[in-house]
Design a protein around this motif. Structure first.
Motif, PDB file in Angstrom:
ATOM      1  N   ILE A   7      22.636   7.464  -4.416  1.00  0.00           N
ATOM      2  CA  ILE A   7      22.150   6.978  -5.659  1.00  0.00           C
ATOM      3  C   ILE A   7      20.446   6.937  -5.770  1.00  0.00           C
ATOM      4  O   ILE A   7      19.926   6.965  -6.838  1.00  0.00           O
ATOM      5  CB  ILE A   7      22.779   5.379  -6.130  1.00  0.00           C
ATOM      6  CG1 ILE A   7      24.262   5.544  -6.327  1.00  0.00           C
ATOM      7  CG2 ILE A   7      21.980   4.676  -7.444  1.00  0.00           C
ATOM      8  CD1 ILE A   7      24.951   4.145  -6.246  1.00  0.00           C
ATOM      9  N   ALA A   8      20.109   6.491  -4.760  1.00  0.00           N
ATOM     10  CA  ALA A   8      18.808   6.249  -4.456  1.00  0.00           C
ATOM     11  C   ALA A   8      17.937   7.744  -4.604  1.00  0.00           C
ATOM     12  O   ALA A   8      16.935   7.544  -5.207  1.00  0.00           O
ATOM     13  CB  ALA A   8      18.219   5.388  -3.017  1.00  0.00           C
ATOM     14  N   ARG A   9      18.492   8.467  -4.103  1.00  0.00           N
ATOM     15  CA  ARG A   9      17.748   9.881  -4.114  1.00  0.00           C
ATOM     16  C   ARG A   9      17.997  10.475  -5.355  1.00  0.00           C
ATOM     17  O   ARG A   9      16.916  11.005  -6.027  1.00  0.00           O
ATOM     18  CB  ARG A   9      18.500  10.816  -2.985  1.00  0.00           C
ATOM     19  CG  ARG A   9      18.150  10.576  -1.517  1.00  0.00           C
ATOM     20  CD  ARG A   9      18.670  11.591  -0.769  1.00  0.00           C
ATOM     21  NE  ARG A   9      20.037  11.590  -0.481  1.00  0.00           N
ATOM     22  CZ  ARG A   9      20.276  10.918   0.613  1.00  0.00           C
ATOM     23  NH1 ARG A   9      19.570  10.577   1.571  1.00  0.00           N
ATOM     24  NH2 ARG A   9      21.798  10.826   0.680  1.00  0.00           N
ATOM     25  N   LYS A  10      18.858  10.060  -6.164  1.00  0.00           N
ATOM     26  CA  LYS A  10      19.496  10.729  -7.372  1.00  0.00           C
ATOM     27  C   LYS A  10      18.411  10.069  -8.398  1.00  0.00           C
ATOM     28  O   LYS A  10      17.885  10.825  -9.505  1.00  0.00           O
ATOM     29  CB  LYS A  10      20.809  10.196  -7.970  1.00  0.00           C
ATOM     30  CG  LYS A  10      21.097  10.504  -9.463  1.00  0.00           C
ATOM     31  CD  LYS A  10      22.293  10.125  -9.786  1.00  0.00           C
ATOM     32  CE  LYS A  10      22.796  10.638 -11.107  1.00  0.00           C
ATOM     33  NZ  LYS A  10      24.340  10.070 -11.447  1.00  0.00           N
ATOM     34  N   TYR A  11      18.064   8.731  -8.248  1.00  0.00           N
ATOM     35  CA  TYR A  11      16.910   8.152  -9.399  1.00  0.00           C
ATOM     36  C   TYR A  11      15.780   7.889  -8.736  1.00  0.00           C
ATOM     37  O   TYR A  11      14.905   7.231  -9.239  1.00  0.00           O
ATOM     38  CB  TYR A  11      17.536   6.683  -9.706  1.00  0.00           C
ATOM     39  CG  TYR A  11      18.784   6.794 -10.619  1.00  0.00           C
ATOM     40  CD1 TYR A  11      18.698   7.104 -12.009  1.00  0.00           C
ATOM     41  CD2 TYR A  11      19.903   6.961 -10.099  1.00  0.00           C
ATOM     42  CE1 TYR A  11      19.976   7.239 -12.826  1.00  0.00           C
ATOM     43  CE2 TYR A  11      21.214   7.150 -10.909  1.00  0.00           C
ATOM     44  CZ  TYR A  11      21.176   7.055 -12.145  1.00  0.00           C
ATOM     45  OH  TYR A  11      22.225   7.269 -12.941  1.00  0.00           O
ATOM     46  N   HIS A  12      15.510   8.572  -7.468  1.00  0.00           N
ATOM     47  CA  HIS A  12      13.886   8.339  -6.890  1.00  0.00           C
ATOM     48  C   HIS A  12      13.710   6.819  -6.655  1.00  0.00           C
ATOM     49  O   HIS A  12      12.478   6.407  -7.000  1.00  0.00           O
ATOM     50  CB  HIS A  12      12.949   9.056  -7.793  1.00  0.00           C
ATOM     51  CG  HIS A  12      13.378  10.392  -7.976  1.00  0.00           C
ATOM     52  ND1 HIS A  12      13.374  11.523  -7.389  1.00  0.00           N
ATOM     53  CD2 HIS A  12      13.605  10.923  -9.169  1.00  0.00           C
ATOM     54  CE1 HIS A  12      13.505  12.650  -7.892  1.00  0.00           C
ATOM     55  NE2 HIS A  12      13.967  12.454  -8.871  1.00  0.00           N
ATOM     56  N   LEU A  13      14.611   5.925  -6.126  1.00  0.00           N
ATOM     57  CA  LEU A  13      14.216   4.802  -5.618  1.00  0.00           C
ATOM     58  C   LEU A  13      14.382   4.784  -4.186  1.00  0.00           C
ATOM     59  O   LEU A  13      14.827   5.427  -3.565  1.00  0.00           O
ATOM     60  CB  LEU A  13      15.502   3.799  -6.216  1.00  0.00           C
ATOM     61  CG  LEU A  13      15.838   4.210  -7.693  1.00  0.00           C
ATOM     62  CD1 LEU A  13      17.179   3.053  -7.922  1.00  0.00           C
ATOM     63  CD2 LEU A  13      14.772   3.580  -8.303  1.00  0.00           C
ATOM     64  N   LEU A  14      13.621   3.530  -3.984  1.00  0.00           N
ATOM     65  CA  LEU A  14      13.282   3.040  -2.384  1.00  0.00           C
ATOM     66  C   LEU A  14      14.598   2.293  -2.085  1.00  0.00           C
ATOM     67  O   LEU A  14      15.045   1.518  -2.901  1.00  0.00           O
ATOM     68  CB  LEU A  14      12.112   2.539  -2.146  1.00  0.00           C
ATOM     69  CG  LEU A  14      10.928   3.412  -2.234  1.00  0.00           C
ATOM     70  CD1 LEU A  14       9.735   2.317  -2.027  1.00  0.00           C
ATOM     71  CD2 LEU A  14      10.810   4.428  -1.227  1.00  0.00           C
TER      72      LEU A  14
END
Length: 375
Positions: A141-148
């Protein structure tokens, strides 16, 4: 009274503290601090580990490294310690709470995506009781939305998820070495930095915003103020106390795991009869025997059980009050979705005494007292 916790002590703490004094360096980043940092790096495979004055401060450093600003949103469970939220609220962010899984008391990974907005910057999985969140899903999910991803692994030192050390899976990880944890320095913690390119900035933040660490390594001829930071270095005396335990990791782990397994086996008959629920360890997860808890039917039954155990001189305790129900939680945060489990499960959970050196006879007495309650 059987205490809920006794701080760990394995034998060489006083010797190492004396050595630190004799070394003539009792401020931060002395020989014992470096030994502890190196131990964490080797144990977890992280690029850099930095001892801090607390897990709270490690999380504050992670918030600074994540460039948290007013108006940002950070997703986390509501069932956690206040520091998980405080570190980001101090930077002006909003805490966005989502529901937990009833089996592990961890954030429900399937509810994270619906809480994401264009203001979301970070996901904070909290590994409750040293049992991992579902990190593959969270990282996807983090990679999909460019989140840390900043792991609150305060309770997770020594635990793994699919062979990976907790705290070293996300972009940053935060450990606690408080006196209630498996390994203690009284008050203390550590920040784990995954990407090498962020190490220098982490060192600067930790050293009051100066490049002092580079100076001591001989990389520059003088140090100066280069960024915003604070003083996050623990005393060398604290690190000396911690090192005595880290070098005896197996002794502490084996002792605690023996206690955890004894609790589980002795309480299993009560669980099979439906009186209580026991901890769940999902496939692919190894835990560190940080905590042993049981779940009663509801708040009323838990309260009666707690009072009964106190009458038996057993100091059992409940745990977090969900943050979204607290005054500060209402001011600085928002709960997204339905609170199906966070409040209900938090009202059922009761933690039993658990520490290095807990006697088998005490565990047997505690379990017998719990059985007497239902008889």
């Amino acid at each position: 009274m059987i205490n809920f916790n006794i701080p760990p002590k394995v034998g060489k703490e006083e010797q190492y503290i004396s050595e630190a004094i004799q070394n003539g360096k009792i401020c931060g980043d002395g020989a014992f601090t470096k030994k502890c940092n190196a131990w964490i790096e080797k144990k977890t495979g992280t690029s850099k580990a930095l001892l801090t004055t607390s897990c709270t401060h490690a999380t504050e450093m992670a918030a600074l490294l994540a460039n948290i600003e007013p108006g940002d949103e950070v997703i986390m469970p509501s069932y956690t310690f206040v520091s998980t939220a405080d570190a980001f609220v101090l930077r002006g962010a909003k805490a966005v709470f989502v529901d937990i899984r009833p089996d592990t008391m961890n954030i429900d990974e399937n509810l994270i995506e619906e809480a994401i907005t264009d203001k979301t910057k970070v996901i904070v999985p909290v590994h409750y009781a040293g049992v991992s969140c579902e990190m593959d899903t969270i990282m996807d999910i983090a990679r999909k939305y460019h989140l840390l991803v900043i792991e609150d692994a305060a309770q997770g030192v020594g635990s793994t998820y699919k062979g990976k050390a907790l705290g070293a899976i996300g972009d940053y990880g935060c450990y606690s070495f408080h006196e209630t944890k498996n390994f203690s320095m009284g008050e203390g913690g550590a920040l784990l930095v995954k990407d090498k390119k962020n190490v220098e900035r982490a060192e600067i933040i930790r050293e009051k915003g100066t490049n002092r660490s580079q100076f001591f390594r001989g990389q520059i001829d003088k140090y100066t103020w280069v960024a915003a930071g604070s003083s996050y270095l623990p005393s060398e005396l604290n690190a000396a106390y911690l090192w005595a335990q880290l070098e005896n990791e197996d002794v502490i782990f084996n002792d605690r795991m023996k206690s955890w397994k004894l609790y589980y086996e002795l309480l299993k008959p009560l669980a099979e009869k439906g009186y209580i629920d026991l901890p769940v360890i999902p496939d692919g997860c190894t835990h560190n025997a940080h905590m042993f808890y049981v779940k009663a039917k509801n708040l009323e039954e838990r309260t009666r059980l707690l009072n009964y155990l106190k009458e038996k001189d057993i100091n059992a305790v409940f745990h977090y009050i969900p943050l979204h129900s607290a005054p500060a939680g209402k001011k600085y945060g928002i709960f997204v979705g339905e609170d199906r489990y966070t409040t209900k499960e938090s009202e059922r959970l009761l933690r039993l005494p658990m520490y290095y050196g807990l006697k088998a006879s005490d565990i047997e007495y505690i379990v017998e007292s719990i059985k007497e309650f239902w008889r």
